[in-house]
Design a protein around this motif. Sequence first.
Motif, PDB file in Angstrom:
ATOM      1  N   ILE A 190      42.897  48.346  -3.144  1.00  0.00           N
ATOM      2  CA  ILE A 190      42.962  46.999  -2.597  1.00  0.00           C
ATOM      3  C   ILE A 190      44.366  46.448  -2.831  1.00  0.00           C
ATOM      4  O   ILE A 190      44.964  46.682  -3.880  1.00  0.00           O
ATOM      5  N   ILE A 191      44.883  45.715  -1.861  1.00  0.00           N
ATOM      6  CA  ILE A 191      46.182  45.058  -2.011  1.00  0.00           C
ATOM      7  C   ILE A 191      45.941  43.594  -2.353  1.00  0.00           C
ATOM      8  O   ILE A 191      45.181  42.901  -1.676  1.00  0.00           O
ATOM      9  N   LYS A 192      46.582  43.131  -3.424  1.00  0.00           N
ATOM     10  CA  LYS A 192      46.424  41.754  -3.871  1.00  0.00           C
ATOM     11  C   LYS A 192      47.726  40.986  -3.680  1.00  0.00           C
ATOM     12  O   LYS A 192      48.805  41.501  -3.986  1.00  0.00           O
ATOM     13  N   TRP A 193      47.594  39.757  -3.215  1.00  0.00           N
ATOM     14  CA  TRP A 193      48.739  38.889  -2.981  1.00  0.00           C
ATOM     15  C   TRP A 193      48.688  37.759  -3.997  1.00  0.00           C
ATOM     16  O   TRP A 193      47.768  36.950  -3.995  1.00  0.00           O
ATOM     17  N   TRP A 194      49.686  37.716  -4.900  1.00  0.00           N
ATOM     18  CA  TRP A 194      49.701  36.774  -6.007  1.00  0.00           C
ATOM     19  C   TRP A 194      50.711  35.650  -5.781  1.00  0.00           C
ATOM     20  O   TRP A 194      51.800  35.874  -5.256  1.00  0.00           O
ATOM     21  N   ASN A 195      50.368  34.461  -6.245  1.00  0.00           N
ATOM     22  CA  ASN A 195      51.324  33.370  -6.373  1.00  0.00           C
ATOM     23  C   ASN A 195      52.044  33.572  -7.704  1.00  0.00           C
ATOM     24  O   ASN A 195      51.405  33.548  -8.758  1.00  0.00           O
ATOM     25  N   LEU A 196      53.356  33.772  -7.686  1.00  0.00           N
ATOM     26  CA  LEU A 196      54.066  34.087  -8.921  1.00  0.00           C
ATOM     27  C   LEU A 196      54.126  32.903  -9.884  1.00  0.00           C
ATOM     28  O   LEU A 196      54.205  33.088 -11.093  1.00  0.00           O
ATOM     29  N   ALA A 197      54.097  31.694  -9.375  1.00  0.00           N
ATOM     30  CA  ALA A 197      54.172  30.522 -10.239  1.00  0.00           C
ATOM     31  C   ALA A 197      52.875  30.314 -11.015  1.00  0.00           C
ATOM     32  O   ALA A 197      52.887  30.032 -12.219  1.00  0.00           O
ATOM     33  N   THR A 198      51.744  30.501 -10.339  1.00  0.00           N
ATOM     34  CA  THR A 198      50.448  30.225 -10.967  1.00  0.00           C
ATOM     35  C   THR A 198      49.707  31.480 -11.410  1.00  0.00           C
ATOM     36  O   THR A 198      48.756  31.399 -12.174  1.00  0.00           O
ATOM     37  N   LYS A 199      50.128  32.652 -10.914  1.00  0.00           N
ATOM     38  CA  LYS A 199      49.458  33.936 -11.160  1.00  0.00           C
ATOM     39  C   LYS A 199      48.042  33.951 -10.593  1.00  0.00           C
ATOM     40  O   LYS A 199      47.177  34.712 -11.028  1.00  0.00           O
ATOM     41  N   GLN A 200      47.816  33.124  -9.597  1.00  0.00           N
ATOM     42  CA  GLN A 200      46.526  33.079  -8.907  1.00  0.00           C
ATOM     43  C   GLN A 200      46.605  33.905  -7.627  1.00  0.00           C
ATOM     44  O   GLN A 200      47.661  34.004  -7.000  1.00  0.00           O
ATOM     45  N   LEU A 201      45.456  34.488  -7.230  1.00  0.00           N
ATOM     46  CA  LEU A 201      45.415  35.284  -6.010  1.00  0.00           C
ATOM     47  C   LEU A 201      45.451  34.389  -4.773  1.00  0.00           C
ATOM     48  O   LEU A 201      44.716  33.411  -4.683  1.00  0.00           O
ATOM     49  N   ILE A 202      46.328  34.742  -3.833  1.00  0.00           N
ATOM     50  CA  ILE A 202      46.378  34.040  -2.555  1.00  0.00           C
ATOM     51  C   ILE A 202      45.329  34.617  -1.619  1.00  0.00           C
ATOM     52  O   ILE A 202      44.557  33.905  -0.991  1.00  0.00           O
ATOM     53  N   ARG A 203      45.271  35.966  -1.542  1.00  0.00           N
ATOM     54  CA  ARG A 203      44.260  36.668  -0.762  1.00  0.00           C
ATOM     55  C   ARG A 203      44.361  38.146  -1.055  1.00  0.00           C
ATOM     56  O   ARG A 203      45.258  38.602  -1.772  1.00  0.00           O
ATOM     57  N   THR A 204      43.437  38.930  -0.512  1.00  0.00           N
ATOM     58  CA  THR A 204      43.445  40.382  -0.678  1.00  0.00           C
ATOM     59  C   THR A 204      43.416  41.059   0.697  1.00  0.00           C
ATOM     60  O   THR A 204      43.018  40.462   1.694  1.00  0.00           O
ATOM     61  N   PHE A 205      43.852  42.328   0.702  1.00  0.00           N
ATOM     62  CA  PHE A 205      43.839  43.140   1.913  1.00  0.00           C
ATOM     63  C   PHE A 205      43.092  44.434   1.585  1.00  0.00           C
ATOM     64  O   PHE A 205      43.441  45.131   0.628  1.00  0.00           O
ATOM     65  N   THR A 206      42.076  44.749   2.355  1.00  0.00           N
ATOM     66  CA  THR A 206      41.288  45.961   2.120  1.00  0.00           C
ATOM     67  C   THR A 206      41.326  46.847   3.358  1.00  0.00           C
ATOM     68  O   THR A 206      41.459  46.366   4.475  1.00  0.00           O
TER      69      THR A 206
END
Length: 393
Positions: A178-194
Amino acid sequence: MASTGCSAFSQDGQYYAFCGNDGKLKIWETASGRLKHEYTPNRHLSSPCSVIGWIFVSSQSAGNVSPLPRKRRRRKSISEQVDRKAVVAMGSISGKVTLYDVAAASVSTTLENGHSSTVTAIAWSAYAGLITAANDYHIVEWNLQENGIKCKWKSGKAKVTALAIPSNGNSLLSAEKIIKWWNLATKQLIRTFTGHANHVTFLHTIQIDSATSYLISAAHADNHLSVWMLDKNKNDKASIATLAIQDEATSISILVAEELQVGILVTTQSGQAQLFKYQPNGHTKPVKPSLNIAVAADINQKETVQQIPILAGHLTEDEKLLLAYGSYFNLTFEKVMPDFSDKVQCLIRSERLDTKKSKERKEETISKVKPTAIEEDVEYLAPGNIFHNYVSS
């Protein structure tokens, strides 16, 4: 024909680095084809290199390396180029990251205590700096000015095998299957790609304009590349396009042309290269390459040629193909103008001539290469040297 070891072109194509199973780092200057550096790190057999990447830092930094300032124009002047120096980042199975300064021909820093196991992925951005991932299921954002950890967070329940930083440096992409897209400031996931069945081996981002970005991914045992739109407001279940390749990718290089057409150069395990001229516009069918490139040796026998494997490729700013082919014992670099008059471009090269040139290059540069590295109380001798008993005092 995949080689064992880690390799990468520098972002400007000036250098090519390779670290094999013997633990030695080798760096070639691609314009001359000369082997400029050969470095054997301490504990190279017990803790060999697991992944390799390039960093460009300001040459004005004293001591520790630091990121470059805000991104400059695409085409830089000579004076701007002088202000940059190249550094090779080597992750090891011990979790350490070694930074080798090409200009100084020495290790500038060893980053420790970030990972507890094998480093599996490296990414660098002039905005975000150096980021690594490892088998310990953690991602580390490094502070290179202090040689310490800026931030560390859990990546998930599977090891990360690829990283990429979009051009604005505000986010990070990490990949398992799975590809994960992170917000670097908050370390929260923006969305995933499967969509990949196996672990992802390559991630590359493409900036088309200020509002449009794409992601290209490749995975183990896949015979295609997947194209995704980087849009936080969408959650597409499938990629917007696929690019058909012969077999698994061994290197990927991307260049956005002035007319916003994307050039993608892929080398594969079969030892050939494929060039795509891709315009992101929602293709539904797999996109075929615009050009297939192969290198063959004329072995002086009628109607007989022998393939020379292409190990890696790099798209240059003038839209030519910089190819590394042969073997790491006899490596050749050649800048090729793509010929689209046919779907296949085969380069016939004299094997005898290439061997002679390689020997001449080796003789010219042997005095400039560092064959022996001494660290602490350990001495490594280059192959062929007579070994004398060495007793640590």
